[in-house]
Write an enzyme that holds these catalytic residues in place. Structure first.
Site, PDB file in Angstrom:
ATOM      1  N   HIS A   1      29.036  35.681  39.412  1.00 50.03           N
ATOM      2  CA  HIS A   1      29.913  34.548  39.760  1.00 50.03           C
ATOM      3  C   HIS A   1      30.104  33.621  38.571  1.00 50.03           C
ATOM      4  O   HIS A   1      31.221  33.273  38.198  1.00 50.03           O
ATOM      5  CB  HIS A   1      29.278  33.769  40.918  1.00 50.03           C
ATOM      6  CG  HIS A   1      29.991  32.494  41.270  1.00 50.03           C
ATOM      7  ND1 HIS A   1      30.823  32.380  42.356  1.00 50.03           N
ATOM      8  CD2 HIS A   1      29.988  31.274  40.680  1.00 50.03           C
ATOM      9  CE1 HIS A   1      31.315  31.137  42.414  1.00 50.03           C
ATOM     10  NE2 HIS A   1      30.817  30.454  41.407  1.00 50.03           N
ATOM     11  N   GLU A   2      28.995  33.228  37.929  1.00 48.26           N
ATOM     12  CA  GLU A   2      29.096  32.241  36.834  1.00 48.26           C
ATOM     13  C   GLU A   2      29.936  32.773  35.679  1.00 48.26           C
ATOM     14  O   GLU A   2      30.689  32.034  35.048  1.00 48.26           O
ATOM     15  CB  GLU A   2      27.695  31.859  36.356  1.00 48.26           C
ATOM     16  CG  GLU A   2      26.860  31.129  37.397  1.00 48.26           C
ATOM     17  CD  GLU A   2      27.564  29.949  38.048  1.00 48.26           C
ATOM     18  OE1 GLU A   2      27.293  29.673  39.230  1.00 48.26           O
ATOM     19  OE2 GLU A   2      28.421  29.313  37.389  1.00 48.26           O
TER      20      GLU A   2
ATOM     21  N   HIS B   1      33.509  32.061  35.882  1.00 49.73           N
ATOM     22  CA  HIS B   1      33.893  30.741  35.331  1.00 49.73           C
ATOM     23  C   HIS B   1      33.976  30.806  33.814  1.00 49.73           C
ATOM     24  O   HIS B   1      34.907  30.270  33.211  1.00 49.73           O
ATOM     25  CB  HIS B   1      32.849  29.681  35.713  1.00 49.73           C
ATOM     26  CG  HIS B   1      32.832  29.319  37.152  1.00 49.73           C
ATOM     27  ND1 HIS B   1      33.955  28.992  37.872  1.00 49.73           N
ATOM     28  CD2 HIS B   1      31.803  29.243  38.028  1.00 49.73           C
ATOM     29  CE1 HIS B   1      33.631  28.718  39.125  1.00 49.73           C
ATOM     30  NE2 HIS B   1      32.335  28.880  39.249  1.00 49.73           N
TER      31      HIS B   1
ATOM     32  N   HIS C   1      36.903  28.468  41.622  1.00 55.08           N
ATOM     33  CA  HIS C   1      36.419  29.014  42.901  1.00 55.08           C
ATOM     34  C   HIS C   1      37.572  29.537  43.750  1.00 55.08           C
ATOM     35  O   HIS C   1      38.654  28.986  43.766  1.00 55.08           O
ATOM     36  CB  HIS C   1      35.645  27.928  43.650  1.00 55.08           C
ATOM     37  CG  HIS C   1      34.290  27.703  43.070  1.00 55.08           C
ATOM     38  ND1 HIS C   1      33.652  26.485  43.052  1.00 55.08           N
ATOM     39  CD2 HIS C   1      33.453  28.563  42.430  1.00 55.08           C
ATOM     40  CE1 HIS C   1      32.489  26.595  42.464  1.00 55.08           C
ATOM     41  NE2 HIS C   1      32.336  27.841  42.067  1.00 55.08           N
TER      42      HIS C   1
END
Lengths: 367, 84
Positions: free
Chosen positions: A119-120, A123, A129
């Site tokens: 997930h990170e 970014h 998101h």
């Protein structure tokens, strides 16, 4: 999916990363592997490459820190915020920080490092998101056993960097849309007065308190159940729900999976070995008779005697005229059976053996 | 997600702290430490709550109801859900 405002991206697509320090929760090798696998997910669907360096300034610096670590976004101790990462750019741009007040794991226990890192790094590459609960880029932590990019994640990252050079464009799972008129189900059951509809990795749930349909991962309630269930039914007077996949089944009481499962359907119910999986199942509360649907036939099992009734299997067309010769899912409510086949739903009266109503499969979702 | 059966939709107001922190961290609520219930501009809180409820596909009520608090208590990523 949402691209980070200003559409920051890496112009150089051959990126470097460096793990500046390690959490004491895992071996260095386990951390290296979790980080490497997380980058691999994004590499598989873009032209990006990621090279690990051991010293100096890398594009993506990865560290385990706690509390105030001087980036203006202090962590908050165990729970709450697990990690954060910065959008592409020089200096702190792209860097990912993991809260070392959390316990990092490589399995189901909170929190799976591979899952959070994947997930990170979304970014770090320019994604924000997503509102899609099935996407890796959804803000809340949900670990469903496997870590994979959903189609939403793939669409998002390819909007920034284009497709991979892979001749076969990888695709990802889509999250069901409850009001999609083409929605079909894998299995449906009642459970303690509510109804749960299953599709792929997800359940959809209706209950009297909320008009909205709750959609989430099956693993939120039953982490060890497989995805893509085949059948499910409730034995209400035992407060038990049974889930079937292939020739195995699991029994749960509320959120607890009962001990000693999965079991096989042959020994427990007496199916012949020719039966490889169950299509659908429903138990009649007042008679204790459970109907199993396999291809164009149905079996009847007596929950009290715990044995199959004689004279079965019968043709579905004979026992339940009008519903066709195959069933995707079925449940019982108010004395009626609701049979699902594709996007169709039949309300059936087992006493008169007649179809009462033809409905859309997602008619229970108030679309 | 709620257990079986789902919790009632009655709201327990004592989670004001949770709401305040969540909206500050992830929805750019700037309140320089003032408590939510003493916020002069309660309307700002309502707006931010609606923004969060819309993001998570919840019923957009502007109130910290049970399912909204349930989401706010879930562990998550520290990156805000809305642009800084």
């Amino acid at each position: 999916f949402v691209l980070t405002p200003g559409n920051p991206r890496w112009e150089n697509t051959n990126l470097t990363y460096r793990i500046e320090n390690y959490t004491p929760d895992l071996s260095r090798a386990a951390v290296d592997q979790a980080i490497e696998k997380a980058f691999q997910l994004w590499r598989n669907v873009t032209p990006l490459t990621f090279t690990k360096v051991s010293e100096g300034q890398a594009d993506i610096m990865i560290s385990f820190v706690r509390g105030d670590h001087r980036d203006n976004y202090p962590f908050d101790g165990p729970g709450g915020t697990l990690a954060h990462a910065f959008q592409p750019g020089a200096g702190i741009g792209g860097d990912a920080h993991f809260d070392d007040d959390e316990r990092w794991t490589t399995d189901f226990q909170n929190y799976n490092l591979y899952r959070v890192a994947a997930h990170e790094f979304g970014h770090s590459l320019g994604l924000s998101h997503s509102t899609d609960i099935g996407a890796l880029m959804y803000p809340s932590y949900i670990f469903s056993g496997d870590v994979q990019l959903s189609q939403d994640d793939i669409d998002g990252i390819q909007a920034i960097y284009g497709p991979s050079q892979n001749p076969i464009q990888p695709t990802g799972p889509q999250t069901p849309e409850v009001c999609d008129s083409k929605l079909t189900f894998d299995a449906i059951t009642t459970i303690r007065g509510e109804m749960m509809f299953f599709k792929d990795r997800f359940y959809m749930r209706t209950n009297p308190f909320y008009p909205e349909v709750e959609l989430n991962f099956i693993s939120v309630f039953w982490p060890h159940l497989p995805n893509g269930l085949h059948a499910a039914y409730e034995v209400a007077d035992r407060d038990e729900v049974r889930f079937f996949k292939g020739n195995k089944y699991w029994a749960v009481k509320g959120q607890d999976v009962l001990y000693g499962y999965p079991r096989d359907i042959y020994r427990s119910f007496g199916f012949p070995r020719t039966v490889k999986s169950i299509d659908a199942a429903v138990s009649e509360e007042d008679t204790g008779k459970t109907y199993f649907f396999v291809a164009n036939k149905c079996w009847r099992y007596d929950e009290y005697k715990q044995s199959m009734d004689a004279g079965y299997p019968k043709m579905i067309a004979e026992e339940f005229p009008g519903i066709g010769d195959k069933v995707d899912a079925v449940f019982q409510k108010g004395g009626f059976f609701y049979f699902f086949r594709g996007t169709r739903q039949y309300k059936f009266d087992p006493k008169t053996k007649r179809i009462l109503t033809l409905l859309k499969a997602n008619s229970w979702f108030n679309c | 997600s709620h257990g079986f059966p789902a919790a009632t939709s009655e709201t327990q107001e004592q989670d004001v702290e949770t709401v305040q922190k969540y909206l500050e961290n992830y929805y750019n609520l700037n309140s320089n430490g003032k408590k939510v219930e003493r916020q002069r501009n309660g309307g700002l809180i309502t707006e931010k709550l609606k923004q969060m409820q819309k993001f998570f596909g919840l019923r957009v009520t502007g109130k910290p109801d049970a399912e909204t608090l349930n989401v706010m208590k879930q562990p998550r990523c520290g990156v805000p859900d809305v642009a800084q």
